[in-house]
Each structure stands twice: as C-alpha cells, then as structure tokens.
Design a protein around this motif. Structure first.
Motif, PDB file in Angstrom:
ATOM      1  N   TRP A 148      11.601  11.033  -8.419  1.00 27.09           N
ATOM      2  CA  TRP A 148      11.878  10.054  -7.269  1.00 27.09           C
ATOM      3  C   TRP A 148      12.146  10.758  -5.891  1.00 27.09           C
ATOM      4  N   HIS A 149      11.354  10.340  -4.956  1.00 21.71           N
ATOM      5  CA  HIS A 149      11.519  11.190  -3.872  1.00 21.71           C
ATOM      6  C   HIS A 149      11.585  10.414  -2.517  1.00 21.71           C
ATOM      7  N   SER A 150      12.227  10.772  -1.421  1.00 21.62           N
ATOM      8  CA  SER A 150      12.320  10.412  -0.271  1.00 21.62           C
ATOM      9  C   SER A 150      12.192  11.314   0.798  1.00 21.62           C
ATOM     10  N   LYS A 151      11.598  10.840   1.818  1.00 19.02           N
ATOM     11  CA  LYS A 151      11.386  11.988   3.014  1.00 19.02           C
ATOM     12  C   LYS A 151      11.680  11.290   4.439  1.00 19.02           C
ATOM     13  N   PHE A 152      12.538  11.897   4.917  1.00 23.62           N
ATOM     14  CA  PHE A 152      13.038  11.166   6.533  1.00 23.62           C
ATOM     15  C   PHE A 152      11.973  11.851   7.286  1.00 23.62           C
ATOM     16  N   ASP A 153      11.418  11.087   8.217  1.00 23.74           N
ATOM     17  CA  ASP A 153      10.666  11.387   9.286  1.00 23.74           C
ATOM     18  C   ASP A 153      11.215  11.166  10.583  1.00 23.74           C
ATOM     19  N   PHE A 154      12.218  11.897  11.384  1.00 23.05           N
ATOM     20  CA  PHE A 154      12.659  11.566  12.657  1.00 23.05           C
ATOM     21  C   PHE A 154      11.764  11.450  13.771  1.00 23.05           C
ATOM     22  N   THR A 179       7.887  11.059  13.853  1.00 19.63           N
ATOM     23  CA  THR A 179       6.997   9.894  13.894  1.00 19.63           C
ATOM     24  C   THR A 179       7.394   8.530  13.272  1.00 19.63           C
ATOM     25  N   HIS A 180       8.629   8.933  12.624  1.00 23.62           N
ATOM     26  CA  HIS A 180       9.150   7.637  11.899  1.00 23.62           C
ATOM     27  C   HIS A 180       8.228   6.857  10.863  1.00 23.62           C
ATOM     28  N   ASN A 181       7.661   7.900  10.193  1.00 21.75           N
ATOM     29  CA  ASN A 181       6.785   7.347   9.088  1.00 21.75           C
ATOM     30  C   ASN A 181       7.648   8.066   7.857  1.00 21.75           C
ATOM     31  N   SER A 182       8.891   7.725   7.693  1.00 27.03           N
ATOM     32  CA  SER A 182       9.567   7.956   6.482  1.00 27.03           C
ATOM     33  C   SER A 182       9.203   7.218   5.227  1.00 27.03           C
ATOM     34  N   VAL A 183       9.294   8.134   4.091  1.00 30.14           N
ATOM     35  CA  VAL A 183       8.742   7.382   2.791  1.00 30.14           C
ATOM     36  C   VAL A 183      10.071   7.427   2.061  1.00 30.14           C
ATOM     37  N   PHE A 184      10.387   6.312   1.443  1.00 30.39           N
ATOM     38  CA  PHE A 184      11.551   6.139   0.475  1.00 30.39           C
ATOM     39  C   PHE A 184      11.264   5.771  -0.984  1.00 30.39           C
ATOM     40  N   PHE A 185      11.988   6.418  -1.724  1.00 23.64           N
ATOM     41  CA  PHE A 185      12.132   5.924  -3.108  1.00 23.64           C
ATOM     42  C   PHE A 185      10.779   5.834  -3.888  1.00 23.64           C
ATOM     43  N   LYS A 186      10.143   7.096  -3.644  1.00 29.03           N
ATOM     44  CA  LYS A 186       8.584   6.907  -3.955  1.00 29.03           C
ATOM     45  C   LYS A 186       8.398   7.717  -5.397  1.00 29.03           C
ATOM     46  N   GLN A 187       8.075   7.302  -6.419  1.00 29.21           N
ATOM     47  CA  GLN A 187       7.788   8.028  -7.738  1.00 29.21           C
ATOM     48  C   GLN A 187       6.713   8.912  -7.625  1.00 29.21           C
TER      49      GLN A 187
END
Length: 623
Positions: free
Chosen positions: A374-380, A382-390
């Motif tokens: 499971w993966h989360s990526k903060f994008d400070f 462009t604010h296109n963050s991705v959270f809790f992606k399998q």
C-alpha cells in the motif's frame, strides 16, 4: 508487532541515518518481537471538538463514523479517548458533566457516550480512554484545585466509569488524572483504591497526561505509585523519550499529539509523528488531538483533526489526508513538519533523500513469499497527492526484497490480504450556515441534550422541560451551571453559547428569555461575537443585556427596560453597519447605538453570571 501482520518500509528513518543512498536491512524475530503495539487513537473532546458531528443527518453521520472507526475502511482507529465533561471551557467549548451538582447524576448528557457506542458498534475491540480536563465547582468546594478533596474527585471520576457501564454497556479500559496539570501521588493512589473497591480492577490508570517528568522519576521512587499506574502518558513529546521514562519499564504513550492543520502538510506531519514516536521515542500508542474537526473553524485551532465535519446544515464533510495516513499507518516516512504543530517541543532536525533499500527476512519471517503493498505519495506542488493506493503484490526471493523509496512517500507492506480503502458516496457540497434560522426547542435531538448548532463556550445550555409552564414555553433551552467550575482554560465570568457564521455582519437576532435569578440576574442575546474557545474572556460583540432589576445595556447605551425575573420577555437585536437597534416585547427600546467594533462574528445567548436562565423561539436573519 510481527511482520506477519504488517510491516512499514521507510527511507532514511527507521533503519538508517539520513542521506543513505542504498542500504540493506535485516528483520529477524529470533530474539523476540520487541514492544507491544497498543495502537493509534483519536481524542474527542479536550474542548468540545466533536460538537457539530452529532447534528449531522443520516446517512452522512454514519459515513463519517465509518471513516474514523470501521476496521479495514478508513482510519480504523484502535483507541478512542474522550473528555470527561466538566462544565468548563477546555479549548473550543464546554462539555457537560454527568454531575452538575453533588446530588445530581445524569449519564445521558453530551455526546461522548453516543460516540463511544458508535465506535464500539464498528469495532468492538476498540480501546476506550477517559480523562477529565475540568470538574464541576462542587468537586473543588469553591477552589480551583480538585486534589484538595481527593476522595470526592476519585468518587466523581469512578462514578463516570460506573455510569458508562450501567447505562451504556461501555467498558472503560483506561482512565487519566487531570489533563496537563500537576499530578498528585496521593490522589492517584486513592483513585486506584477506589477503582479496586468498586470492582473496577481491570480499569488501568494513565499518568500524567503532561510531560515525561516528574512523573517518571516519582514512579521510580514510589513503588505504591508505580503499582497504581499502568501507562506513562506524555503530551506532544516531540517524538523523543527520556531515560527516566524508559527505566520505569512501563508502556509509554503519546497520549495527546499532532494538533496540526489537516491539509497534506498536516498529513505528512502526522505520518512522521506516528513513525518516529514508535521507532525513536519507544512509544507504543499515539493519540491525535483531535479526532475530528467538528467545531466552528474560527474557534481555537480550526481543522486540527484527522478529518473535517463542520457543516451539519449542509451535510458536507471532508476525508482529509490524516485519515488515510492513519489507515496505512504501521510505520512511517519522515516529512517536513507543519508550522501549525502546536505545543510540541522542537522536533529533532531531519532530512531525507531517495533511497534503494533491500530487506532480508529472517527467523519466522523467512517463510514469507509475498507481501501486499500500500502506497501514499504527497504532492505539495501540484496537490495531486495519492493516498492509500494498493500496488501489485511484492514477490520475495529467498526471503529478500528491494524497494526504491522516494521522498514524501509512505509504504506499508503486509501479509494481510483483506485490506481495502473504504469509500462512501460523495457528500453534499459545502455551504455556509443558513441566513435564516429558527429553533423553538420543541423538536428534541435525542440522544443529545444540546440544541443543534449551539456551541457552549462558558456554561452549559441544555434542553429543559418546564413543567411549571402550561403556556407556550414548556420546551426550552436552559443554562444550568450555577457555580464556576474547576477550570482548565480561562472561562468567562458570564456564560455564553455561540451559533452561526463568524463572517456575519448585518444580522437580526430574536429570542424569548426568562431570568430565573430574582435579585442580580441577567441575560443577553448578541451579534458579531468575535472570539470563543480559550480566548472567550476577550470576546467582543454587540451584547443586548436585560436585567432582573428592570434595566438594560447595549454597548454604551444604558436605560430602563422594566424587565424582571420570573416573566418571559422577547428580545430582538438588529445590527447593521455601524448601528444597532433593539426591541423588547415588540417595542423599540433604543434606536441607534453606535457600533464600531467588531465588524463581524457569531450570534450568541448567555447569562450575567453562572445562573439559571431559559431561552425559547430563537431566530436569526442575516444579510
């Protein structure tokens, strides 16, 4: 925690020094599994922080609760900590006590009982913790120090635990002492004795919900005190522990932490706290203040919660990044700290860089052949963050696997195959508080004692059935606190409950009022109230006062009103631009009081002192 349950993988934090480019790590349980993981929690209260949540209509209220408590859905919290209401201001409002007076017991006041039951309904194994911030005035016998009467204070707290079980079938697992105040060894020992004598041996004590010291040193010097305390709880420990706390060999908790604006930067801060508290600080539990930002945002520390639900009138809520960080939380990557982090001491200096990491599983872990990722990526930017992606499952070769880890990422690797990211339909769009609002308090809001949308800031305003009135005022709202509480924050000298939109400028507030104190009593309605929470003593606004002695006051205008106790009166206050006018029982009382400041704020009701008073037919019209 065994790898067979969950493993978090982070760059340059848990396993190596900053600026590592490539590193091998060995995970081996041959010598044991280390510290027990007690969980991640949220704190409801410490200032009426869940106040607006109870006013949400279904299905939105249940959806919000699912994101907080439902296993394998959202945050999936392990711990719920609640304030034991003490009738006093504790950050963003007051929470009602189960015992306003010494001869008064009511275990249906407030919303914490309901919230604990809803949490248990979703997760029967959730740990419940109670902690007082303040106490009703009778506990301190007129002083602001409950330890002067430790037997009374212990009785008061234990009665809350017994009431939780007797009336709500709730088993409280842990109980605290007094939030962020000096502890008293005699009281802690007496509390332990009172719990045991009441058949509550299973209820454990957390102390002292302040700093690591002096409780850690005192425990080591006092065996009886050590035996009474199960957990040392510190607030905002800055991800570090001290040697004295470790030497007690007690479980260590960050029993209140985070307190950060819940945007993506706040989510990153939460991720770093969760990881470093366990890895560096040796803490086995971390509890967020607060559980949910469900109070007026212009009060103290607006949106400092795991998610936001501050518009029951629209049904809108926002599942913020800390929810998903909590859900994926087994171990965490370092992030830059948010400047909204409050109270916390300076965190250790840190930096991170991309890293290639290879892990070698030994001992019982060596039999694992694949891991879910499971993966989360903060994008400070462009604010296109991705959270809790399998992601695709990870295959192991001879017990080893490699990961390329970038900055601002969070990974969890686990053998559990039932994980999922919960989702509910998109809630309604956001909208401001309605400009036309009425409440005659006839339609009750069970199982809650507060009227919708009112946020008590000093005192407690509860539904009341006036059995002595056979006319139109049988169902009213009543201010019920008659003695200054043992305070935690700086309560105002007058009671006050706010409502509405802090941006309101031109508004008319109307309400029927009933003064119960014959000699020195008084009540008010107000507009443009600019402050609440811990700053409530400094609140300014346009206050229309009427008194039992037949006078009135508004800003700089004072005169005769003919008002008296024991009679219903209708007040109406209109504020427009720099002028305010008022009416009493349908007739103008004054026409043009000058109002220069403040220019905007909430509507409000309240009393002159801590006194009984009633309100009915409350209405607002704003432009």
């Amino acid at each position: 925690m065994s790898l067979k349950f969950a493993v978090g993988v982070l760059a340059c934090l848990a396993f190596c020094l900053p600026f590592c480019e490539a590193q091998d790590y060995v995970l081996n349980d041959r010598d044991g599994l280390g510290r027990r993981f007690d969980g991640i929690g949220g704190l409801s209260g410490g200032g009426a922080t869940s106040r607006l949540l109870v006013n949400y209509a279904e299905p939105y209220r249940s959806q919000i609760l699912d994101y907080l408590f439902k296993p394998n859905f959202g945050a999936s919290l392990h711990i719920l900590k609640v304030e034991i209401g003490g009738d006093a201001q504790t950050t963003d409002g007051t929470e009602p006590s189960h015992m306003h007076y010494e001869n008064d017991e009511n275990y249906f006041r407030g919303y914490e009982w309901w919230l604990m039951k809803e949490a248990k309904k979703r997760n029967p194994n959730i740990t419940l913790v109670g902690l007082p911030w303040a106490f009703p005035g009778w506990v301190g016998h007129g002083t602001n120090w409950p330890y002067d009467f430790p037997d009374i204070t212990a009785y008061y707290v234990v009665s809350w635990i017994i009431g939780a079980k007797q009336y709500h079938d709730l088993d409280i697992d842990y109980i605290g002492i007094w939030n962020e105040r000096k502890f008293n060894s005699k009281y802690i020992k007496l509390l332990r004795y009172t719990l045991d004598k009441s058949g509550l041996e299973q209820v454990k004590i957390v102390a002292s919900d302040n700093l690591w010291e002096p409780i850690s040193t005192t425990i080591r010097l006092d065996k009886e005190l050590s035996d009474a305390i199960e957990v040392i709880g510190a607030h905002y420990p800055g991800t570090t522990t001290i040697a004295e706390a470790l030497l007690t060999e007690k479980p260590l908790w960050a029993s209140e932490d985070y307190s950060t604006f819940n945007d993506d930067m706040g989510g990153g801060c939460w991720a770093r706290i969760l990881n470093q508290n366990y890895v560096n600080g040796k803490m086995t539990a971390t509890i967020s203040w607060n559980l949910i930002a469900s109070y007026y945002e212009d009060l103290s520390f607006g949106r400092d919660g795991l998610m936001t639900a501050e518009e029951p009138w629209s049904g809108n809520y926002v599942v913020e990044s800390p929810i998903w960080i909590t859900g994926i939380a087994q171990s965490r990557k370092a992030f830059h700290n948010s400047d909204r982090l409050r109270y916390s001491p300076p965190l250790p200096a840190f930096n991170v860089s991309a890293q290639s990491a290879t892990f070698h599983l030994k001992g019982s872990f060596a039999d694992i052949t694949s891991l879910q990722v499971w993966h989360s990526k903060f994008d400070f930017k462009t604010h296109n963050s991705v959270f809790f992606k399998q992601l695709k499952s990870l295959k192991l070769s001879n017990g080893s696997f490699a990961l390329d880890l970038d900055v601002d990422e969070v990974y969890t690797l686990t053998t559990i195959t039932t994980g999922q990211k919960g989702v509910h339909p998109t809630p309604p769009p956001s909208s401001p508080f309605p400009k036309k609002y009425k409440d005659d308090f006839n339609v009750r809001n069970p199982p809650f004692t507060e009227a919708p949308d009112f946020a008590d800031q000093t005192g407690v305003f509860e539904y009341f059935i006036n059995l002595t009135d056979s006319g139109p005022h049988v169902f009213t709202l009543r201010q019920v606190v008659t003695q200054r509480p043992v305070t935690w924050a700086a309560d105002a000298d007058q009671t006050i409950s706010i409502i509405g939109d802090h941006n309101w400028q031109n508004v008319t507030v109307t309400c029927d009022v009933y003064i119960e104190t014959a000699k020195a009593g008084g009540v008010f309605i107000a507009a443009r109230v600019d402050q609440g929470g811990e700053a409530v003593r400094k609140a300014k606004g346009v206050f229309f006062w009427v008194y039992a002695d037949g006078t009135y006051k508004v800003t700089n205008d004072i005169g005769l009103s003919g008002t008296r106790a024991g009679v219903w009166h209708t007040l109406s206050l209109t504020v427009k631009g720099q002028y305010a006018s008022g009416m009493l029982n349908g007739y103008p009382l004054w026409k043009s009081a000058v109002v220069l400041q403040p220019t905007n704020g909430w509507a409000a009701i309240g009393t002159k002192t801590f006194e009984l008073a009633q309100y009915d037919n409350f209405a607002i019209e704003a432009e």
